[in-house]
Write an enzyme that holds these catalytic residues in place. Structure first.
Site, PDB file in Angstrom:
ATOM      1  N   CYS A 208     -29.649  51.521  44.413  1.00 60.50           N
ATOM      2  CA  CYS A 208     -29.601  51.556  43.017  1.00 60.50           C
ATOM      3  C   CYS A 208     -29.791  49.906  42.428  1.00 60.50           C
ATOM      4  CB  CYS A 208     -28.375  51.969  42.340  1.00 60.50           C
ATOM      5  SG  CYS A 208     -28.432  53.843  42.253  1.00 60.50           S
TER       6      CYS A 208
ATOM      7  N   THR B 206     -36.608  57.217  44.217  1.00 63.88           N
ATOM      8  CA  THR B 206     -37.733  56.587  43.431  1.00 63.88           C
ATOM      9  C   THR B 206     -37.527  54.942  43.851  1.00 63.88           C
ATOM     10  OG1 THR B 206     -36.003  56.607  41.890  1.00 63.88           O
ATOM     11  CG2 THR B 206     -38.070  57.912  41.609  1.00 63.88           C
TER      12      THR B 206
ATOM     13  N   THR C  40     -34.022  57.782  39.353  1.00 62.57           N
ATOM     14  CA  THR C  40     -34.166  56.777  38.535  1.00 62.57           C
ATOM     15  C   THR C  40     -35.648  56.248  38.075  1.00 62.57           C
ATOM     16  OG1 THR C  40     -32.225  55.704  39.389  1.00 62.57           O
ATOM     17  CG2 THR C  40     -33.458  54.466  38.291  1.00 62.57           C
TER      18      THR C  40
END
Length: 429
Positions: free
Chosen positions: A265, A90, A125
């Site tokens: 992330c 994502t 995520t």
């Protein structure tokens, strides 16, 4: 009447996406359950079938031990599964907004496959609410089934730390959730069967989604604070590391360090939260300020190196710099969202030729994703500066003398990652 959930002993698991997150999960499940791992990358599937993981997250013997795992690039091979886990990327767009295309594509694929009683768990995520607002309607539209009557969903955020051999899937507590209490219990029991550290069952999918997105947002903001301190201390001619070591003698001082914030992330997840915040009418201040500051650090490093070169006998007309490292972190081949490229780009804006050496990175991926041609330097080359951008063990093993030997005598050495003591380099973050 609601469709019955599958019995845990009769689960046939499908993993959608065999990257840094999906493969370790597929291997763990594949030791105990019939598991099908799916990825759209044919080359990735073929290497896994041959028994090797180029991401180095799973050892060859671990892969071989997953005797009930089958890897495929054909969606039809997932049709017999009754429990699906989505582990697709994502990322964010160039405008720093969530790019949900991989998630949407996976949901559309599963919409054509799921049957009555099936469970779909998302690990990618997302912002709070995305699973039920974006994914569930696609599953319903593709299948003709009704959510929480015919099929169920859950969310269990991934916590993979690429290159970390200590904190792994089995040793990190797993947050779980489900769309009904019964689905949540099944999902929690399944993860508990492979995660030795245990699980934490939340009350709702939205809570689990929110927990994931703030984990890395918190780290991003804390790193931004330390990066800003480094900018201040640099102007005061104070060594940031020495200050942090001194402050760290207090028991509750948090041990964050300045640096380039990249990866899949920390540099991405905050934008999912800020997107949702702005959607509901709240403009986040601290989170976005931290993002802007962290994204500026590559340019700062380049400017410091240029100034050091200028002070080191003048700025050569055809200056050359060697950048050590390209991956987003040390001892890991992961190039996703690396911010080391910002240093190279800024140096080129100054008219400086910049070569990049990284013994961990895949040369083809570096070329495809960033237009970087990796090189292997030879001692005694005519570089005017060397930047230690990533703390790979190979660079530490060279020692400061080995690093200096890669460039001209007296060349500037700038250490972004504090690989070497301050007195042995010409500058560091």
């Amino acid at each position: 009447m609601t469709a019955p959930l599958p019995d845990i002993d009769r689960l046939r698991i499908g993993i959608i996406g065999l990257g840094y997150v999906g493969l370790p999960l597929a291997v763990a499940f594949g030791e105990r359950f019939e598991t099908t791992g799916f990825d759209i990358n044919h080359a990735r599937v073929e290497e896994l079938r041959a028994g090797h993981d180029s991401s180095l997250e799973v050892d060859d013997d671990e892969l071989a031990a997953a005797t009930r795992l089958t890897c495929t690039h054909e969606p039809a091979d997932l049709a017999d599964c009754n429990f699906y886990v989505v582990t697709v990327p994502t990322p964010i767009t160039v405008n720093k907004t969530p790019d949900l295309r991989p998630l949407i594509g996976a949901s559309e694929t599963l919409g054509k496959l799921i049957a009555s009683g099936d469970v779909v768990v998302y690990e990618s995520t997302v912002y709070p609410g995305a699973t039920e607002e974006v994914c569930v309607p696609l599953l319903e539209a593709g299948s003709g089934l009704v959510f929480n009557r015919d099929f169920y969903v859950g969310y269990s955020p991934e916590r993979i730390n690429p290159g970390d051999r200590e904190h792994r899937l089995r040793t990190i507590k797993k947050v779980t959730s489900g769309s009904t209490p019964q689905a949540a219990e099944l999902i929690d029991r399944l993860y508990a069967s492979v995660v030795e550290a245990g699980t934490h069952l939340t009350s709702s999918i939205r809570v689990a989604e929110a927990a994931k997105v703030i984990e890395n947002t918190q780290r991003d903001v804390n790193i931004a604070l330390v990066n800003e301190l480094a900018l201040i201390f640099n102007r005061l001619d104070i060594d940031t590391e020495e200050v942090l070591i001194a402050a760290g003698t207090k028991w509750n001082f948090l041990p964050f360090r300045p640096g380039l914030v990249g990866g899949h992330c920390i540099g991405v997840d905050p934008y999912y939260l800020t997107h949702k915040a702005q959607e509901i009418g709240y403009h986040p201040e601290i989170i976005l300020a931290g993002r802007r500051l962290n994204d500026s650090m590559g340019a700062f490093v380049a400017s410091r190196v240029v100034k050091l070169m200028a002070a080191n006998g003048g700025f050569p007309a055809h200056a050359r710099v060697l950048l050590l490292g390209l991956t987003f972190k040390e001892n890991c081949p992961d190039l996703r969202n690396t911010r080391v490229v910002d240093i190279a780009a800024e140096l080129r804006d100054y008219g400086i030729h910049c070569d990049v050496w990284d013994p961990w990175a895949n040369a083809e991926e570096a070329r495809r994703e960033y237009g970087v041609e990796l090189i292997t330097p030879a001692p005694g080359d005519d570089y005017d500066a060397v930047i230690v951008g990533v703390a790979h063990r190979q660079f530490a093993e060279l020692g400061i003398d080995g690093v200096r030997a890669l460039a001209k005598p007296g060349a500037v050495v700038y250490d972004v990652k504090h690989v070497f003591p301050a007195q042995l380099v010409d500058g560091r973050l």
